[in-house]
Write a protein that holds these residues in place. Structure first.
Motif, PDB file in Angstrom:
ATOM      1  N   ASP A  33      29.999  43.847  27.887  1.00  0.00           N
ATOM      2  CA  ASP A  33      30.633  44.079  29.185  1.00  0.00           C
ATOM      3  C   ASP A  33      31.476  45.350  29.051  1.00  0.00           C
ATOM      4  O   ASP A  33      32.016  45.635  27.985  1.00  0.00           O
ATOM      5  CB  ASP A  33      31.523  42.881  29.536  1.00  0.00           C
ATOM      6  CG  ASP A  33      32.119  42.973  30.931  1.00  0.00           C
ATOM      7  OD1 ASP A  33      31.693  43.841  31.716  1.00  0.00           O
ATOM      8  OD2 ASP A  33      33.024  42.170  31.227  1.00  0.00           O
ATOM      9  N   LEU A  34      31.596  46.108  30.130  1.00  0.00           N
ATOM     10  CA  LEU A  34      32.393  47.337  30.071  1.00  0.00           C
ATOM     11  C   LEU A  34      33.880  47.075  30.232  1.00  0.00           C
ATOM     12  O   LEU A  34      34.703  47.687  29.557  1.00  0.00           O
ATOM     13  CB  LEU A  34      31.947  48.329  31.151  1.00  0.00           C
ATOM     14  CG  LEU A  34      30.653  49.078  30.890  1.00  0.00           C
ATOM     15  CD1 LEU A  34      30.385  50.079  32.008  1.00  0.00           C
ATOM     16  CD2 LEU A  34      30.657  49.785  29.555  1.00  0.00           C
ATOM     17  N   MET A  35      34.241  46.169  31.139  1.00  0.00           N
ATOM     18  CA  MET A  35      35.657  45.945  31.447  1.00  0.00           C
ATOM     19  C   MET A  35      36.189  44.770  30.640  1.00  0.00           C
ATOM     20  O   MET A  35      35.933  43.611  30.957  1.00  0.00           O
ATOM     21  CB  MET A  35      35.829  45.697  32.943  1.00  0.00           C
ATOM     22  CG  MET A  35      35.498  46.919  33.764  1.00  0.00           C
ATOM     23  SD  MET A  35      35.726  46.714  35.530  1.00  0.00           S
ATOM     24  CE  MET A  35      37.403  46.165  35.639  1.00  0.00           C
ATOM     25  N   MET A  36      36.926  45.113  29.575  1.00  0.00           N
ATOM     26  CA  MET A  36      37.540  44.100  28.730  1.00  0.00           C
ATOM     27  C   MET A  36      38.937  44.572  28.364  1.00  0.00           C
ATOM     28  O   MET A  36      39.190  45.777  28.306  1.00  0.00           O
ATOM     29  CB  MET A  36      36.724  43.905  27.443  1.00  0.00           C
ATOM     30  CG  MET A  36      35.341  43.342  27.676  1.00  0.00           C
ATOM     31  SD  MET A  36      34.465  43.032  26.138  1.00  0.00           S
ATOM     32  CE  MET A  36      34.184  44.680  25.522  1.00  0.00           C
ATOM     33  N   PRO A  37      39.844  43.636  28.121  1.00  0.00           N
ATOM     34  CA  PRO A  37      41.178  44.044  27.684  1.00  0.00           C
ATOM     35  C   PRO A  37      41.096  44.613  26.270  1.00  0.00           C
ATOM     36  O   PRO A  37      40.221  44.261  25.495  1.00  0.00           O
ATOM     37  CB  PRO A  37      41.971  42.734  27.709  1.00  0.00           C
ATOM     38  CG  PRO A  37      40.952  41.656  27.636  1.00  0.00           C
ATOM     39  CD  PRO A  37      39.706  42.191  28.256  1.00  0.00           C
ATOM     40  N   MET A  82      39.993  47.032  23.627  1.00  0.00           N
ATOM     41  CA  MET A  82      38.878  47.967  23.465  1.00  0.00           C
ATOM     42  C   MET A  82      37.881  47.761  24.603  1.00  0.00           C
ATOM     43  O   MET A  82      37.342  46.677  24.779  1.00  0.00           O
ATOM     44  CB  MET A  82      38.199  47.729  22.115  1.00  0.00           C
ATOM     45  CG  MET A  82      37.008  48.639  21.847  1.00  0.00           C
ATOM     46  SD  MET A  82      36.149  48.220  20.306  1.00  0.00           S
ATOM     47  CE  MET A  82      37.044  49.219  19.148  1.00  0.00           C
ATOM     48  N   SER A  83      37.629  48.811  25.365  1.00  0.00           N
ATOM     49  CA  SER A  83      36.685  48.698  26.481  1.00  0.00           C
ATOM     50  C   SER A  83      35.260  48.669  25.942  1.00  0.00           C
ATOM     51  O   SER A  83      34.994  49.011  24.790  1.00  0.00           O
ATOM     52  CB  SER A  83      36.840  49.888  27.432  1.00  0.00           C
ATOM     53  OG  SER A  83      36.300  51.068  26.843  1.00  0.00           O
ATOM     54  N   GLY A  84      34.334  48.280  26.802  1.00  0.00           N
ATOM     55  CA  GLY A  84      32.929  48.255  26.422  1.00  0.00           C
ATOM     56  C   GLY A  84      32.401  49.626  26.056  1.00  0.00           C
ATOM     57  O   GLY A  84      31.576  49.775  25.153  1.00  0.00           O
ATOM     58  N   MET A  85      32.875  50.662  26.749  1.00  0.00           N
ATOM     59  CA  MET A  85      32.432  52.023  26.453  1.00  0.00           C
ATOM     60  C   MET A  85      32.938  52.462  25.076  1.00  0.00           C
ATOM     61  O   MET A  85      32.207  53.095  24.313  1.00  0.00           O
ATOM     62  CB  MET A  85      32.919  52.984  27.545  1.00  0.00           C
ATOM     63  CG  MET A  85      32.084  54.213  27.705  1.00  0.00           C
ATOM     64  SD  MET A  85      30.374  53.943  28.234  1.00  0.00           S
ATOM     65  CE  MET A  85      30.571  53.665  29.977  1.00  0.00           C
ATOM     66  N   GLN A 117      34.931  37.437  23.000  1.00  0.00           N
ATOM     67  CA  GLN A 117      35.568  37.822  24.256  1.00  0.00           C
ATOM     68  C   GLN A 117      36.265  39.173  24.230  1.00  0.00           C
ATOM     69  O   GLN A 117      36.916  39.536  25.201  1.00  0.00           O
ATOM     70  CB  GLN A 117      36.572  36.741  24.670  1.00  0.00           C
ATOM     71  CG  GLN A 117      35.889  35.449  25.072  1.00  0.00           C
ATOM     72  CD  GLN A 117      36.900  34.438  25.536  1.00  0.00           C
ATOM     73  OE1 GLN A 117      37.529  33.775  24.733  1.00  0.00           O
ATOM     74  NE2 GLN A 117      37.059  34.337  26.841  1.00  0.00           N
ATOM     75  N   SER A 118      36.139  39.931  23.127  1.00  0.00           N
ATOM     76  CA  SER A 118      36.795  41.235  23.091  1.00  0.00           C
ATOM     77  C   SER A 118      36.054  42.181  22.155  1.00  0.00           C
ATOM     78  O   SER A 118      35.287  41.749  21.285  1.00  0.00           O
ATOM     79  CB  SER A 118      38.247  41.095  22.614  1.00  0.00           C
ATOM     80  OG  SER A 118      38.285  40.790  21.228  1.00  0.00           O
ATOM     81  N   GLY A 119      36.312  43.458  22.344  1.00  0.00           N
ATOM     82  CA  GLY A 119      35.725  44.463  21.476  1.00  0.00           C
ATOM     83  C   GLY A 119      36.190  44.323  20.044  1.00  0.00           C
ATOM     84  O   GLY A 119      35.421  44.522  19.105  1.00  0.00           O
TER      85      GLY A 119
END
Length: 178
Positions: free
Chosen positions: A66-70, A72-75, A46-48
């Motif tokens: 996914d790009l939008m994560m709390p 570390m972002s996906g990018m 569930q997270s980077g």
């Protein structure tokens, strides 16, 4: 400095491993379930940060991020992957329907960019199959290059030996009349 990948057991099953990284648990489980029914070995986080941890512990062929994560972002995760694990393909699966995000992801090395909710699991599965086909082709290409390098070296050694036989007598080692 690139992290070392764990090697798979050569005698073991060679199922492709996929890591799904999505902060929305139902979405991640849904994608993971669809991929598992296709025979892939899938882990979902569930997270980077969790993804980075998993990637240092196991070898993955493909990541769905996914790009939008709390945190570390996906990018940011995509950039990390391409720096530390350049051979891993990454597909962005996100709710951000923005051309500039897609272009940026592709510049950073993403294989594809899918906007969720994917109306059909077939869209995700089709993209995964194409990415896996590309991965298989790259591995086969690497194997063939290695094989060709070995044969080239053997041919060079044989040519050197033939040249020596053409110049020197095989028995005495002295120059021959040729």
């Amino acid at each position: 400095m690139a992290k070392k990948k764990k090697k798979r057991d050569p005698g073991g099953e060679q199922r492709s491993r996929i890591l799904v990284v999505d902060d929305e648990l139902p979405v991640g489980k849904s994608i993971a379930g669809a991929l598992e029914t296709e025979g892939y070995q899938v882990d979902a986080v569930q997270s980077g940060e969790e993804a980075v941890k998993h990637m240092t512990e196991a070898e993955y062929d493909l990541l769905l991020v996914d790009l939008m994560m709390p945190g570390m972002s996906g990018m940011e995760l995509l950039q990390y992957i391409k720096e530390e694990f350049p051979d891993i393909e990454t597909v962005i699966v996100t709710a951000i329907d923005d051309v500039s995000s897609a272009v940026q992801a592709m510049k950073f090395g993403a294989y594809d960019y899918l906007v969720k909710p994917a109306e059909s699991p077939l869209l995700v599965l089709g993209t995964v199959r194409r990415a896996m086909r590309r991965i298989d082709l790259l591995k086969e290409n690497e194997r063939l290059i290695h094989q060709l390098q070995g044969k080239t070296k053997a041919l060079e050694q044989a040519n050197t030996m033939l040249k020596d036989f053409a110049i020197n007598d095989g028995l005495t080692g002295l120059y021959n009349r040729r």
